[in-house]
Design an enzyme around this catalytic site. Structure first.
Site, PDB file in Angstrom:
ATOM      1  CG  ASP A  21      -2.031   0.957   1.162  1.00 54.88           C
ATOM      2  OD1 ASP A  21      -2.287   1.480   0.063  1.00 54.88           O
ATOM      3  OD2 ASP A  21      -2.665   1.211   2.201  1.00 54.88           O
ATOM      4  CB  SER A  66      -8.672  -5.966  -3.457  1.00 55.47           C
ATOM      5  OG  SER A  66      -9.300  -4.737  -3.745  1.00 55.47           O
ATOM      6  CG  ASN A  69      -7.735  -2.638  -5.643  1.00 60.74           C
ATOM      7  OD1 ASN A  69      -6.769  -3.358  -5.419  1.00 60.74           O
ATOM      8  ND2 ASN A  69      -8.123  -1.717  -4.770  1.00 60.74           N
ATOM      9  CD1 TRP A  70     -12.568  -6.078  -9.716  1.00 60.81           C
ATOM     10  CD2 TRP A  70     -11.703  -5.365 -11.656  1.00 60.81           C
ATOM     11  NE1 TRP A  70     -11.832  -7.112 -10.254  1.00 60.81           N
ATOM     12  CE2 TRP A  70     -11.291  -6.704 -11.457  1.00 60.81           C
ATOM     13  CE3 TRP A  70     -11.277  -4.699 -12.810  1.00 60.81           C
ATOM     14  CZ2 TRP A  70     -10.486  -7.393 -12.362  1.00 60.81           C
ATOM     15  CZ3 TRP A  70     -10.471  -5.387 -13.707  1.00 60.81           C
ATOM     16  CH2 TRP A  70     -10.083  -6.716 -13.486  1.00 60.81           C
ATOM     17  CD  GLU A 214       2.216 -12.408  16.458  1.00 57.00           C
ATOM     18  OE1 GLU A 214       2.316 -11.237  16.839  1.00 57.00           O
ATOM     19  OE2 GLU A 214       1.635 -13.299  17.113  1.00 57.00           O
TER      20      GLU A 214
HETATM   21  C1  FPP Z   1      -2.331   0.068  -3.135  1.00 59.22           C
HETATM   22  O1  FPP Z   1      -1.738   1.336  -3.082  1.00 59.22           O
HETATM   23  C2  FPP Z   1      -1.737  -0.652  -4.242  1.00 59.22           C
HETATM   24  C3  FPP Z   1      -2.429  -1.267  -5.230  1.00 59.22           C
HETATM   25  C4  FPP Z   1      -3.908  -1.303  -5.296  1.00 59.22           C
HETATM   26  C5  FPP Z   1      -1.720  -1.942  -6.337  1.00 59.22           C
HETATM   27  C6  FPP Z   1      -0.528  -2.748  -5.886  1.00 59.22           C
HETATM   28  C7  FPP Z   1       0.088  -3.323  -7.077  1.00 59.22           C
HETATM   29  C8  FPP Z   1       1.406  -3.292  -7.341  1.00 59.22           C
HETATM   30  C9  FPP Z   1       2.434  -2.734  -6.452  1.00 59.22           C
HETATM   31  C10 FPP Z   1       1.854  -3.912  -8.600  1.00 59.22           C
HETATM   32  C11 FPP Z   1       2.389  -5.282  -8.251  1.00 59.22           C
HETATM   33  C12 FPP Z   1       2.519  -6.078  -9.441  1.00 59.22           C
HETATM   34  C13 FPP Z   1       2.878  -7.371  -9.415  1.00 59.22           C
HETATM   35  C14 FPP Z   1       2.946  -8.097 -10.662  1.00 59.22           C
HETATM   36  C15 FPP Z   1       3.171  -8.088  -8.181  1.00 59.22           C
HETATM   37  P1  FPP Z   1      -2.643   2.608  -3.381  1.00 59.22           P
HETATM   38  O2  FPP Z   1      -2.628   2.880  -4.817  1.00 59.22           O
HETATM   39  O3  FPP Z   1      -3.999   2.394  -2.789  1.00 59.22           O
HETATM   40  O4  FPP Z   1      -1.870   3.714  -2.605  1.00 59.22           O
HETATM   41  P2  FPP Z   1      -2.523   4.972  -1.888  1.00 59.22           P
HETATM   42  O5  FPP Z   1      -3.278   4.431  -0.704  1.00 59.22           O
HETATM   43  O6  FPP Z   1      -1.316   5.776  -1.487  1.00 59.22           O
HETATM   44  O7  FPP Z   1      -3.395   5.669  -2.873  1.00 59.22           O
END
Ligand code: FPP
Length: 247
Positions: A21, A66, A69-70, A214
């Protein structure tokens, strides 16, 4: 449940799960687009995956996308799908390297054909999972189109169908029956769940599996998450007393 109460606890977790995140905030702080934040998140994923595998952690799970996330803006969803596509294609090119590392790559989530994930991504996932199926040093689970509640519901439906067909007796169902129908079937539950970026919640991640996990939280945004941060989480974990409901 008796099995959990007597579980052997070692200083090094067998399974570490990470909620990646903070990509969006990391990008905003730099005047970049959210997609660039996710790109930097992939670099962090590769860095931590490599490091954790080198340390000998046998199971890793990363929350990449998730079922909720869509609901993000279409542009961001498209950028994330493009990133998954690129990452899968690159991993395919680096097949020999993966074989040498003996990583088994698994994708967990709703991967049903005709579902929400694009068909070409599903095909790449299928190829990647088949190619690495014989590897056994480190299992790397990537959660994509994943929801913990949906996963438990899916298991419940499968068991209900088996009961309705007379194959199972509902009165004899156990926790193990549910576990066998989860996407993580056959893998140990996470010992340690890491969530960076200052948020302290599970967000529908590994709900069943995290019963005795944990938790380790930090304010660091995922793209900045370093191997030293990971080591700090491990050191804190090693100092914890896990009782699994016992004394
Ligand atoms: C949450 O941060 C992150 C996501 C919803 C996407 C995570 C995906 C990746 C790091 C790509 C990984 C790829 C592979 C192939 C493993 P956010 O965007 O919600 O951050 P914010 O809370 O600061 O807005």
């Amino acid at each position: 449940m008796q099995q959990r109460a007597t579980k052997q606890v070692t200083a090094l977790p067998q399974h570490v799960a990470i909620i990646m995140d903070g990509n969006g905030r990391w990008a905003a702080q730099r005047g970049l687009s959210r997609s660039e934040g996710h790109r930097a998140g992939v670099d962090a994923f590769e860095r931590i995956c490599e490091h954790a595998a080198d340390l000998g952690i046998a199971h890793l799970t990363f929350y990449a996308f998730s079922t909720e996330n869509w609901a993000r803006p279409q542009g961001e969803v498209d950028a994330l799908m493009a990133l998954f596509r690129r990452q899968l294609s690159e991993a395919k090119r680096r097949r020999a390297e993966n074989e040498q590392k003996r990583w088994r790559i698994r994708y967990i989530g709703d991967l049903r054909p005709g579902g929400l994930l694009p068909a070409d991504i599903l095909a790449l996932i299928d190829e990647m999972q088949t190619e690495s199926a014989m590897q056994n040093k480190t299992v790397v689970n990537i959660a994509i189109n994943y929801g913990g509640q949906q996963e438990i519901l899916h298991a419940a439906k499968r068991l209900a169908q088996a009961c309705a067909a007379g194959e199972r007796d509902a009165t004899t169902l156990t926790e193990q029956d549910i576990e066998q129908h989860l996407h993580t079937a056959g893998q140990p539950p996470p010992d340690l769940i890491i969530r960076p970026s200052g948020e302290q919640r599970l967000s529908n991640f590994l709900l069943w599996q995290s019963a005795y996990a944990e938790f380790w939280f930090s304010d660091i945004l995922w793209p900045d998450f370093s191997t030293a941060d990971f080591d700090r989480a491990l050191a804190d974990y090693a100092a914890r007393s896990r009782r699994f409901g016992g004394v």
